[in-house]
Design a protein around this motif. Sequence first.
Motif, PDB file in Angstrom:
ATOM      1  N   CYS A 240       0.701  -0.957   0.273  1.00 42.74           N
ATOM      2  CA  CYS A 240       0.449   0.293   0.005  1.00 42.74           C
ATOM      3  C   CYS A 240       0.602   0.919   0.215  1.00 42.74           C
ATOM      4  O   CYS A 240       2.286   0.936   0.624  1.00 42.74           O
ATOM      5  N   VAL A 241       0.170   2.053  -0.717  1.00 40.15           N
ATOM      6  CA  VAL A 241       0.903   3.767  -0.493  1.00 40.15           C
ATOM      7  C   VAL A 241       0.245   4.505   0.907  1.00 40.15           C
ATOM      8  O   VAL A 241      -1.223   5.105   0.423  1.00 40.15           O
ATOM      9  N   TRP A 242       0.762   5.375   1.232  1.00 34.87           N
ATOM     10  CA  TRP A 242      -0.329   6.164   2.504  1.00 34.87           C
ATOM     11  C   TRP A 242       0.781   7.602   1.713  1.00 34.87           C
ATOM     12  O   TRP A 242       1.716   8.329   1.709  1.00 34.87           O
ATOM     13  N   ARG A 243       0.087   8.683   0.758  1.00 32.73           N
ATOM     14  CA  ARG A 243      -0.209  10.344   0.861  1.00 32.73           C
ATOM     15  C   ARG A 243      -1.474  10.143   0.830  1.00 32.73           C
ATOM     16  O   ARG A 243      -2.849  10.184  -0.159  1.00 32.73           O
ATOM     17  N   GLY A 244      -0.858  12.477   0.997  1.00 32.29           N
ATOM     18  CA  GLY A 244      -2.149  12.566   0.889  1.00 32.29           C
ATOM     19  C   GLY A 244      -3.063  12.046   1.519  1.00 32.29           C
ATOM     20  O   GLY A 244      -4.319  12.728   1.989  1.00 32.29           O
ATOM     21  N   GLY A 245      -3.116  11.983   3.087  1.00 33.87           N
ATOM     22  CA  GLY A 245      -4.350  11.388   3.082  1.00 33.87           C
ATOM     23  C   GLY A 245      -5.114   9.783   2.618  1.00 33.87           C
ATOM     24  O   GLY A 245      -5.829   8.957   4.265  1.00 33.87           O
ATOM     25  N   TRP A 246      -4.360   9.096   1.645  1.00 33.62           N
ATOM     26  CA  TRP A 246      -5.410   8.457   0.716  1.00 33.62           C
ATOM     27  C   TRP A 246      -4.272   7.375   1.301  1.00 33.62           C
ATOM     28  O   TRP A 246      -2.849   6.715   0.893  1.00 33.62           O
ATOM     29  N   LEU A 247      -4.867   6.341   1.422  1.00 30.88           N
ATOM     30  CA  LEU A 247      -3.939   4.721   1.723  1.00 30.88           C
ATOM     31  C   LEU A 247      -4.940   3.775   0.400  1.00 30.88           C
ATOM     32  O   LEU A 247      -5.936   3.467   0.391  1.00 30.88           O
TER      33      LEU A 247
END
Length: 347
Positions: A240-247
Amino acid sequence: MALIVDHGLRPESAAEAAGVAAQLAEHGIAARVLALSLPGGAGLQERARAARRAALLEACHAAGAVHLLLGHHARDQAETIAFRALRGSGARGLAGMAPLSVAAEALLLRPLLDVPQARLFATCAAAGLRPVTDPSNADPRFARARLRQVGGLEALLAAAPAFAARRAREEAAVLARAATCLRLLPEGCAFLDHAALGRDATARALLAALVRMVGGRPHAPSSNAVARLLAAGQGSLGGCVWRGGWLAREAAAQTIPARPGALWDGRFRLPRDPSLEDGQVAALGPAAAARMRARHRHLPSLALAALPVLRGGDAMLAKAAHLPYRETLCAGLSAARFTPLGGPLAG
């Protein structure tokens, strides 16, 4: 209905499974043998366990059965706790197997967890049943088999209720925190309010469960890895990638035949539509996601690219899961459901 799994790992296993089915028939119980053909090699018992679970749940779904009762007994529970302790499991793992757990196809129930093995043998004898013992359970090549030779394992069961109560409290806290900071989408991604999430143990447990779900993994990542991700507030973990609040899930390279009811990428259950059988299921991919981005702004690009699409022969993009648009070739995957391999957020 009784379900009997024949892993196909020993020449005599088919006859044993048939014998058990015959005994059940004598007592008026319908039985079905689920034959698997597992190759040997590394991680055999883990692969067998996963294949067995999948086959049992698929059989439940096909039969319209909403409950799957498993025969794990008190010694199985003790062995599980000992095995997890040796692997360094935390409180959740040391609670042992849960009496109830959730899968997309059925509820898994373990009603015999507090029943001693000797009592079950005595019950079978009183009913005129002949128990069948798998010799693999005593094979010293396997860690669990070696544990079975250790005496006094049942003493570990005394600690299990306390750990189970702690697990229940943690799950309740995770769900309460999720209500304040989480938006989980059916497209298999999530938005987290970092400030409301916090940085305490409940935040770590919630983030771990989300990474497991969004990544389509059977188990959550290690607590240390989750703590590092939480401290950074962004990054990659468990696919997963967690970026800008989005997972969101990273787009997988996996392509599988579009079998009705198959689980793709550990996340999406394909519809039971026979018309799917001529196609292949793959990730939408960054290029196609970029072309569709203007029409689906409720999703981050990464999550859009990771959605499954159906491809058939020389045909171009068919219909992506959850993304209806006019250039479709067939109903395709519009009915695909986000049913992550490791189960729901808690429970």
